[in-house]
Motif scaffolding. Sequence first.
Motif, PDB file in Angstrom:
ATOM      1  N   GLY A  69       0.813  -1.206   0.000  1.00 62.21           N
ATOM      2  CA  GLY A  69       0.000   0.000   0.000  1.00 62.21           C
ATOM      3  C   GLY A  69       0.847   1.257   0.000  1.00 62.21           C
ATOM      4  O   GLY A  69       0.557   2.224  -0.729  1.00 62.21           O
ATOM      5  N   ARG A  70       1.902   1.250   0.794  1.00 62.87           N
ATOM      6  CA  ARG A  70       2.781   2.418   0.844  1.00 62.87           C
ATOM      7  C   ARG A  70       3.503   2.614  -0.475  1.00 62.87           C
ATOM      8  O   ARG A  70       3.709   3.750  -0.931  1.00 62.87           O
ATOM      9  CB  ARG A  70       3.784   2.253   1.979  1.00 62.87           C
ATOM     10  N   ALA A  71       3.912   1.504  -1.118  1.00 56.62           N
ATOM     11  CA  ALA A  71       4.591   1.604  -2.406  1.00 56.62           C
ATOM     12  C   ALA A  71       3.658   2.183  -3.470  1.00 56.62           C
ATOM     13  O   ALA A  71       4.062   3.038  -4.272  1.00 56.62           O
ATOM     14  CB  ALA A  71       5.106   0.237  -2.825  1.00 56.62           C
ATOM     15  N   MET A  72       2.387   1.721  -3.484  1.00 53.79           N
ATOM     16  CA  MET A  72       1.444   2.251  -4.474  1.00 53.79           C
ATOM     17  C   MET A  72       1.182   3.735  -4.250  1.00 53.79           C
ATOM     18  O   MET A  72       1.121   4.523  -5.203  1.00 53.79           O
ATOM     19  CB  MET A  72       0.137   1.451  -4.428  1.00 53.79           C
ATOM     20  N   GLU A  73       1.049   4.130  -3.002  1.00 54.31           N
ATOM     21  CA  GLU A  73       0.840   5.542  -2.714  1.00 54.31           C
ATOM     22  C   GLU A  73       2.064   6.364  -3.109  1.00 54.31           C
ATOM     23  O   GLU A  73       1.936   7.474  -3.649  1.00 54.31           O
ATOM     24  CB  GLU A  73       0.530   5.729  -1.231  1.00 54.31           C
ATOM     25  N   SER A  74       3.255   5.829  -2.860  1.00 54.09           N
ATOM     26  CA  SER A  74       4.476   6.540  -3.239  1.00 54.09           C
ATOM     27  C   SER A  74       4.613   6.638  -4.751  1.00 54.09           C
ATOM     28  O   SER A  74       5.081   7.655  -5.279  1.00 54.09           O
ATOM     29  CB  SER A  74       5.693   5.834  -2.639  1.00 54.09           C
ATOM     30  N   LEU A  75       4.211   5.583  -5.462  1.00 52.01           N
ATOM     31  CA  LEU A  75       4.222   5.651  -6.926  1.00 52.01           C
ATOM     32  C   LEU A  75       3.290   6.751  -7.413  1.00 52.01           C
ATOM     33  O   LEU A  75       3.615   7.498  -8.348  1.00 52.01           O
ATOM     34  CB  LEU A  75       3.811   4.299  -7.514  1.00 52.01           C
ATOM     35  N   GLY A  76       2.124   6.868  -6.781  1.00 48.47           N
ATOM     36  CA  GLY A  76       1.229   7.950  -7.145  1.00 48.47           C
ATOM     37  C   GLY A  76       1.852   9.306  -6.901  1.00 48.47           C
ATOM     38  O   GLY A  76       1.745  10.217  -7.731  1.00 48.47           O
ATOM     39  N   GLY A  77       2.538   9.447  -5.755  1.00 55.59           N
ATOM     40  CA  GLY A  77       3.184  10.718  -5.461  1.00 55.59           C
ATOM     41  C   GLY A  77       4.286  11.052  -6.449  1.00 55.59           C
ATOM     42  O   GLY A  77       4.452  12.217  -6.843  1.00 55.59           O
ATOM     43  N   ALA A  78       5.067  10.037  -6.869  1.00 53.41           N
ATOM     44  CA  ALA A  78       6.140  10.283  -7.837  1.00 53.41           C
ATOM     45  C   ALA A  78       5.566  10.717  -9.182  1.00 53.41           C
ATOM     46  O   ALA A  78       6.072  11.650  -9.824  1.00 53.41           O
ATOM     47  CB  ALA A  78       6.989   9.022  -7.996  1.00 53.41           C
ATOM     48  N   HIS A  79       4.503  10.054  -9.644  1.00 52.48           N
ATOM     49  CA  HIS A  79       3.871  10.466 -10.903  1.00 52.48           C
ATOM     50  C   HIS A  79       3.250  11.849 -10.776  1.00 52.48           C
ATOM     51  O   HIS A  79       3.240  12.622 -11.747  1.00 52.48           O
ATOM     52  CB  HIS A  79       2.814   9.441 -11.320  1.00 52.48           C
ATOM     53  N   GLN A  80       2.758  12.183  -9.590  1.00 49.58           N
ATOM     54  CA  GLN A  80       2.229  13.531  -9.376  1.00 49.58           C
ATOM     55  C   GLN A  80       3.339  14.558  -9.506  1.00 49.58           C
ATOM     56  O   GLN A  80       3.145  15.622 -10.111  1.00 49.58           O
ATOM     57  CB  GLN A  80       1.576  13.614  -8.002  1.00 49.58           C
ATOM     58  N   ASP A  81       4.530  14.260  -8.958  1.00 52.19           N
ATOM     59  CA  ASP A  81       5.664  15.176  -9.103  1.00 52.19           C
ATOM     60  C   ASP A  81       6.047  15.358 -10.566  1.00 52.19           C
ATOM     61  O   ASP A  81       6.523  16.432 -10.963  1.00 52.19           O
ATOM     62  CB  ASP A  81       6.862  14.656  -8.315  1.00 52.19           C
ATOM     63  N   LEU A  82       5.842  14.309 -11.374  1.00 51.60           N
ATOM     64  CA  LEU A  82       6.142  14.383 -12.807  1.00 51.60           C
ATOM     65  C   LEU A  82       4.984  14.981 -13.609  1.00 51.60           C
ATOM     66  O   LEU A  82       5.050  15.009 -14.842  1.00 51.60           O
ATOM     67  CB  LEU A  82       6.475  12.983 -13.337  1.00 51.60           C
ATOM     68  N   ARG A  83       3.906  15.390 -12.917  1.00 45.64           N
ATOM     69  CA  ARG A  83       2.717  15.971 -13.533  1.00 45.64           C
ATOM     70  C   ARG A  83       2.015  14.996 -14.473  1.00 45.64           C
ATOM     71  O   ARG A  83       1.357  15.392 -15.441  1.00 45.64           O
ATOM     72  CB  ARG A  83       3.059  17.279 -14.262  1.00 45.64           C
ATOM     73  N   ASP A  84       2.157  13.733 -14.178  1.00 46.93           N
ATOM     74  CA  ASP A  84       1.442  12.682 -14.918  1.00 46.93           C
ATOM     75  C   ASP A  84       0.184  12.354 -14.112  1.00 46.93           C
ATOM     76  O   ASP A  84       0.131  11.394 -13.343  1.00 46.93           O
ATOM     77  CB  ASP A  84       2.346  11.456 -15.078  1.00 46.93           C
ATOM     78  N   TRP A  85      -0.848  13.185 -14.279  1.00 47.94           N
ATOM     79  CA  TRP A  85      -2.019  13.097 -13.412  1.00 47.94           C
ATOM     80  C   TRP A  85      -2.759  11.775 -13.560  1.00 47.94           C
ATOM     81  O   TRP A  85      -3.282  11.244 -12.573  1.00 47.94           O
ATOM     82  CB  TRP A  85      -2.973  14.261 -13.695  1.00 47.94           C
ATOM     83  N   GLN A  86      -2.815  11.242 -14.777  1.00 48.45           N
ATOM     84  CA  GLN A  86      -3.567  10.015 -14.988  1.00 48.45           C
ATOM     85  C   GLN A  86      -2.953   8.848 -14.219  1.00 48.45           C
ATOM     86  O   GLN A  86      -3.644   8.110 -13.512  1.00 48.45           O
ATOM     87  CB  GLN A  86      -3.628   9.683 -16.487  1.00 48.45           C
ATOM     88  N   ARG A  87      -1.631   8.674 -14.349  1.00 47.51           N
ATOM     89  CA  ARG A  87      -0.976   7.569 -13.632  1.00 47.51           C
ATOM     90  C   ARG A  87      -1.010   7.804 -12.124  1.00 47.51           C
ATOM     91  O   ARG A  87      -1.139   6.851 -11.347  1.00 47.51           O
ATOM     92  CB  ARG A  87       0.462   7.414 -14.116  1.00 47.51           C
TER      93      ARG A  87
END
Length: 705
Positions: free
Chosen positions: A538-556
Amino acid sequence: MPGAVGGAGVVEGPPEGERAGAGGEFFGRLRELKSLHADIEDAGLNTISGRKEPRARVLLIAGRPGSGRTSLARELARQLRDRYPDGIVRTRLTESGGARVPTERTAREILGAFGVATPPGAGEDELSEMVREALGVRRVLLLLDDAADAGQVDPLVPDNPDCLVVAVSRGPLTGIPDVRPCTLGGMDTKAAIELLTRFTGAVRITVDPQAAESLAEECGGQPAALVLAGGWLAARPMASVADVSKRLRALPPDPEWPVGIRPLARAFRLVYESLPQPAARMLRLLALAPAGIADAHTASALAGCSMPDAAALLDDFAVRGLLRTADDRTADGRSARGAERPYRSDPERAPLDQYVLPGCLVPMLRVRLAEDRPAEVQLARARMLERTVRLLQSCRAVTDPEGSPARKRLAGLPRALRFPHAEAAAGWLYSRQPALLAAARLAVADGELDTLARRLVAALVRALAAHRGTEAAAPELYGLHQLVLDIAERHELYREQAAALLNIGDLDARTGRTHDALARYRAALDAGRAAGDLYATGRAMESLGGAHQDLRDWQRAADWYGRALSQRLSRGERADEARLYGRLGTVHTYAGRYGEALRHWRAATAIHRRLGDLPGQARSLSEAARVQEYAGRPQESLRTCQEAVEWARLAGDLRLQAALQLRVADTLDRLGDPAAARLHRATAERLLLETEGNTCEIRSPAVED
């Protein structure tokens, strides 16, 4: 951050034999010093051709270990100190065991000497560039001790002719332009006899000057060999100088050592074989001391003896020239980086002074270590690691409040393992940090004591975080998490792999290496799934979301947040659900999907309401109001924001109330009601003044607009 012993910006005690006695006088090498000063004054090749020097000048002091090359470099630095107002920075490029120090670690030590923060996980090129930038605006003498080759020195040479680099090495530094070499041989007879006199006193030299000359010749004029011979004589006041010469000549040759090392090898053999068996055993076990640094704790754990006995033997070794006393002062005599000296124990406790094993003696001690059975050596190493773990646990526990479980456990430890207060523990941690980090690296690389290695790394992480904070200690923590990962991969410990990868990924993300963080998080997700660890996945999935958010990849980002939310919903983890709904709302807001964003913020508000989290409810409503404003519904945004203000008032969170009042004022301005907006701004100012006068009521940070 450099440590207080062996790190950048720190001058150690008398090295390799040309300094002796209480005054630490420097003997001989007048011709070499004159030559080095002349090299500094001479014009370089660029100056002769009419061009400006593009880089700092590099002086090379070349010689075998034990030739006094480090002492000469330090004496030169001392004489030049006034020319370099920004300081003298010293760092060692080879570990005590002979391994090369990575350039990344050297660069961190140099930058740490100037208080320059370094990003955790940064590579060699980035850190080398930071070193050149830091030295490019300073007048610094950089002393690089025991360089293996030009590849270690060249990346650290600043593009600043006002700096000076003094490199110490065995041989030439081929590839560095315009390097000025100074090659050391043996000391002249007069200087060698002066050095011996510091140990023997003048009488024994005066009564038999020919024997003194003969002894200097037997030692090949090597300072380290002369110190060992002088130490042997100092321990035997009734022995004559001729006695030690005769004993040296009587020793059989040592064909396994190179010709240039044999005088030192014979002097070491003389001293070693004259030691009592327990002392000889402790001495050879000191070859296991991390970074070649030992104190009474390390020595007593290795030898399995009491701390007072270990301290007495260490003092005796220092008298005999087998060790040198470490010094935690900088080149100008001040405490390194402003830190206070490590605490000294009271007279009833064994002293905690640190000693450094001369690098020239380490190979000889390692040969002698073969006299012990491998199982005994392994047991000694285990005792040392266990002692280090207990000291780190004590260092961490002393930061907890009185009466806490950790402090109660601390009270049950032996007195020698306890620290009187947190400041003493911090001083100990600071001064021992190079040895502690080296112990962790060596324990993991050894691979035979991985259970102890894991405990050591965990205890060191906790101690550094407790005393320095995770932000300040991030560069060291990054390396320690890498060590945890090495052990976990070696033993297929997937849960530990996931934890280490998540920690490393967080540090990568914090320093802007988002793509590296993504790779870490994906690997952590795989490891968490292999371990069946729902928290890690769960923490890894949330962190992946945060990393894609930093890259402005909103969909991922929304996709990964949604996966993490599904797992939290299945486990009924309400607080985590609220946080993930909020993250989804943020991502959808950035993507312009205001309907989805509003739905998620309302879901977060409902969960906070069920949990009774009034500040959380107010913040969620505030974000929902922001989304409504973006969606072009200012009247609805105003009502939602006013509701948020009421919940913040009920929560008693003055800062949050003030921030929300300002948001209401901005909305009223947009709706064309400036008078009402001024009233809300005045209310916000009053609330902020109240928070300044009664900070105990502040329980949450302000909402950022």
